[in-house]
Scaffold this motif. Structure first.
Motif, PDB file in Angstrom:
ATOM      1  N   THR A 286       0.822  -1.214   0.000  1.00 38.53           N
ATOM      2  CA  THR A 286       0.000   0.000   0.000  1.00 38.53           C
ATOM      3  C   THR A 286       0.852   1.260   0.000  1.00 38.53           C
ATOM      4  OG1 THR A 286      -0.111  -0.132   2.416  1.00 38.53           O
ATOM      5  CG2 THR A 286      -1.985  -1.000   1.214  1.00 38.53           C
ATOM      6  N   ASP A 287       0.294   2.339  -0.531  1.00 38.82           N
ATOM      7  CA  ASP A 287       0.941   3.650  -0.471  1.00 38.82           C
ATOM      8  C   ASP A 287       0.235   4.467   0.606  1.00 38.82           C
ATOM      9  OD1 ASP A 287      -1.470   4.319  -1.612  1.00 38.82           O
ATOM     10  OD2 ASP A 287      -0.617   5.514  -3.232  1.00 38.82           O
ATOM     11  N   THR A 288       0.631   5.703   0.791  1.00 38.06           N
ATOM     12  CA  THR A 288       0.021   6.504   1.861  1.00 38.06           C
ATOM     13  C   THR A 288      -1.415   6.921   1.530  1.00 38.06           C
ATOM     14  OG1 THR A 288       1.135   8.444   0.955  1.00 38.06           O
ATOM     15  CG2 THR A 288       2.159   7.385   2.853  1.00 38.06           C
ATOM     16  N   LYS A 289      -1.773   6.867   0.239  1.00 38.71           N
ATOM     17  CA  LYS A 289      -3.155   7.200  -0.139  1.00 38.71           C
ATOM     18  C   LYS A 289      -4.030   5.954  -0.188  1.00 38.71           C
ATOM     19  CE  LYS A 289      -2.298  11.581  -2.414  1.00 38.71           C
ATOM     20  NZ  LYS A 289      -2.152  12.286  -3.701  1.00 38.71           N
ATOM     21  N   ARG A 290      -3.506   4.877   0.345  1.00 39.30           N
ATOM     22  CA  ARG A 290      -4.236   3.618   0.501  1.00 39.30           C
ATOM     23  C   ARG A 290      -4.644   2.942  -0.799  1.00 39.30           C
ATOM     24  NH1 ARG A 290      -5.462   2.934   5.925  1.00 39.30           N
ATOM     25  NH2 ARG A 290      -5.185   4.787   7.185  1.00 39.30           N
TER      26      ARG A 290
ATOM     27  N   TRP B  16      -2.785   4.716 -14.209  1.00 35.39           N
ATOM     28  CA  TRP B  16      -1.978   5.884 -13.839  1.00 35.39           C
ATOM     29  C   TRP B  16      -1.100   5.550 -12.623  1.00 35.39           C
ATOM     30  CZ3 TRP B  16       0.145   9.508 -16.207  1.00 35.39           C
ATOM     31  CH2 TRP B  16       0.598  10.674 -15.575  1.00 35.39           C
ATOM     32  N   MET B  17      -0.043   6.343 -12.441  1.00 31.33           N
ATOM     33  CA  MET B  17       0.899   6.123 -11.350  1.00 31.33           C
ATOM     34  C   MET B  17       0.233   6.257  -9.975  1.00 31.33           C
ATOM     35  SD  MET B  17       2.518   7.728 -14.060  1.00 31.33           S
ATOM     36  CE  MET B  17       4.038   7.568 -15.008  1.00 31.33           C
ATOM     37  N   ILE B  18       0.803   5.576  -9.000  1.00 30.48           N
ATOM     38  CA  ILE B  18       0.311   5.733  -7.629  1.00 30.48           C
ATOM     39  C   ILE B  18       1.404   6.206  -6.673  1.00 30.48           C
ATOM     40  CG2 ILE B  18      -1.583   4.067  -7.814  1.00 30.48           C
ATOM     41  CD1 ILE B  18       0.286   2.107  -6.193  1.00 30.48           C
ATOM     42  N   TRP B  19       2.663   5.863  -6.966  1.00 30.34           N
ATOM     43  CA  TRP B  19       3.733   6.224  -6.033  1.00 30.34           C
ATOM     44  C   TRP B  19       4.125   7.676  -6.258  1.00 30.34           C
ATOM     45  CZ3 TRP B  19       3.666   2.662  -2.568  1.00 30.34           C
ATOM     46  CH2 TRP B  19       3.382   1.340  -2.935  1.00 30.34           C
ATOM     47  N   ASN B  20       3.991   8.477  -5.207  1.00 32.55           N
ATOM     48  CA  ASN B  20       4.278   9.902  -5.288  1.00 32.55           C
ATOM     49  C   ASN B  20       5.769  10.138  -5.548  1.00 32.55           C
ATOM     50  OD1 ASN B  20       4.784  12.712  -4.324  1.00 32.55           O
ATOM     51  ND2 ASN B  20       2.597  12.624  -3.955  1.00 32.55           N
ATOM     52  N   ASN B  21       6.054  11.046  -6.497  1.00 31.76           N
ATOM     53  CA  ASN B  21       7.457  11.287  -6.878  1.00 31.76           C
ATOM     54  C   ASN B  21       8.265  12.046  -5.837  1.00 31.76           C
ATOM     55  OD1 ASN B  21       6.803  10.043  -9.244  1.00 31.76           O
ATOM     56  ND2 ASN B  21       6.893  11.881 -10.510  1.00 31.76           N
ATOM     57  N   THR B  22       7.600  12.737  -4.941  1.00 27.18           N
ATOM     58  CA  THR B  22       8.346  13.570  -3.984  1.00 27.18           C
ATOM     59  C   THR B  22       8.368  12.992  -2.568  1.00 27.18           C
ATOM     60  OG1 THR B  22       6.353  14.901  -3.650  1.00 27.18           O
ATOM     61  CG2 THR B  22       7.982  15.716  -5.250  1.00 27.18           C
ATOM     62  N   HIS B  23       7.305  12.315  -2.182  1.00 28.40           N
ATOM     63  CA  HIS B  23       7.284  11.728  -0.836  1.00 28.40           C
ATOM     64  C   HIS B  23       6.149  10.712  -0.754  1.00 28.40           C
ATOM     65  CE1 HIS B  23       4.435  15.056  -0.816  1.00 28.40           C
ATOM     66  NE2 HIS B  23       3.749  14.373   0.089  1.00 28.40           N
ATOM     67  N   ASP B  24       6.466   9.582  -0.209  1.00 26.67           N
ATOM     68  CA  ASP B  24       5.462   8.524  -0.067  1.00 26.67           C
ATOM     69  C   ASP B  24       6.085   7.406   0.775  1.00 26.67           C
ATOM     70  OD1 ASP B  24       3.060   7.180  -0.425  1.00 26.67           O
ATOM     71  OD2 ASP B  24       3.108   7.277  -2.607  1.00 26.67           O
ATOM     72  N   THR B  25       5.280   6.432   1.124  1.00 26.83           N
ATOM     73  CA  THR B  25       5.792   5.275   1.850  1.00 26.83           C
ATOM     74  C   THR B  25       5.162   4.018   1.263  1.00 26.83           C
ATOM     75  OG1 THR B  25       5.952   6.558   3.906  1.00 26.83           O
ATOM     76  CG2 THR B  25       6.028   4.161   4.123  1.00 26.83           C
ATOM     77  N   ALA B  26       5.992   3.060   0.908  1.00 28.43           N
ATOM     78  CA  ALA B  26       5.503   1.758   0.453  1.00 28.43           C
ATOM     79  C   ALA B  26       5.486   0.840   1.673  1.00 28.43           C
ATOM     80  CB  ALA B  26       6.418   1.191  -0.624  1.00 28.43           C
ATOM     81  N   THR B  27       4.299   0.312   1.978  1.00 27.79           N
ATOM     82  CA  THR B  27       4.161  -0.555   3.155  1.00 27.79           C
ATOM     83  C   THR B  27       3.746  -1.952   2.730  1.00 27.79           C
ATOM     84  OG1 THR B  27       3.497   1.344   4.506  1.00 27.79           O
ATOM     85  CG2 THR B  27       2.977  -0.835   5.376  1.00 27.79           C
TER      86      THR B  27
END
Ligand SMILES: [Ca+2]
Length: 152
Positions: free
Chosen positions: A77-81, A117-128
């Motif tokens: 998951t990313d931070t935007k779930r 479309w992309m999901i991982w933010n280019n500037t800040h994010d967390t892959a969990t």
């Protein structure tokens, strides 16, 4: 000299105390067998609406344990779930699997989230990474664009 004298005493206490013997190995026991090894969060080039560009971002997991591990039902998951759930995936020792964001045909080494479309933010994010029961197993965070990828 103080340390040389104190060390055998501490070992003697540890040998006598069940509590001390239990707490010592717990740090390594908390390490997940399968971990996030690399995240390419910024697709190479300009982000455009092509499948190639969307698949330019991906997350790679590696089995860093000594045995074979099933990650069926594990979630990424990313931070935007946005959630990706693994199907019947088994990883042998050192084996990796890469999860691409875009569309494609799954193989043992490559899985696709089938997104447009992309999901991982280019500037800040967390892959969990969580297991099938929802327990967090690993996480990789980035806080700046940098090289477009992060390794762990
Ligand atoms: Ca991205």
């Amino acid at each position: 000299m103080r340390i040389r004298i104190a060390a055998p005493a501490a070992l003697a206490v540890a040998a006598l105390s069940g509590a001390l013997l239990v707490t010592a190995p717990s740090a390594s026991a908390a390490t997940s067998p399968v971990q996030i090894s690399k995240v390419q969060y910024d697709s190479p080039g300009k982000d455009v609406h092509t499948n190639k560009s969307v698949n330019g971002e991906w997350v790679r997991l590696q089995n860093r344990s000594k045995g074979t591990v099933s990650i069926k039902g594990w979630k990424l998951t990313d931070t935007k779930r946005h959630v990706y759930t693994f199907g019947n995936v088994t990883l042998k020792k050192n084996q990796s699997v890469t999860v691409f964001t875009g569309k494609g045909k799954d193989t043992s080494a490559s899985k696709y989230q089938q997104r447009g479309w992309m999901i991982w933010n280019n500037t800040h994010d967390t892959a969990t990474l969580s297991d099938a029961k929802g327990k967090k197993k690993d996480a990789v965070k980035w806080t700046k664009p940098g090289k477009g990828y992060v390794t762990s």
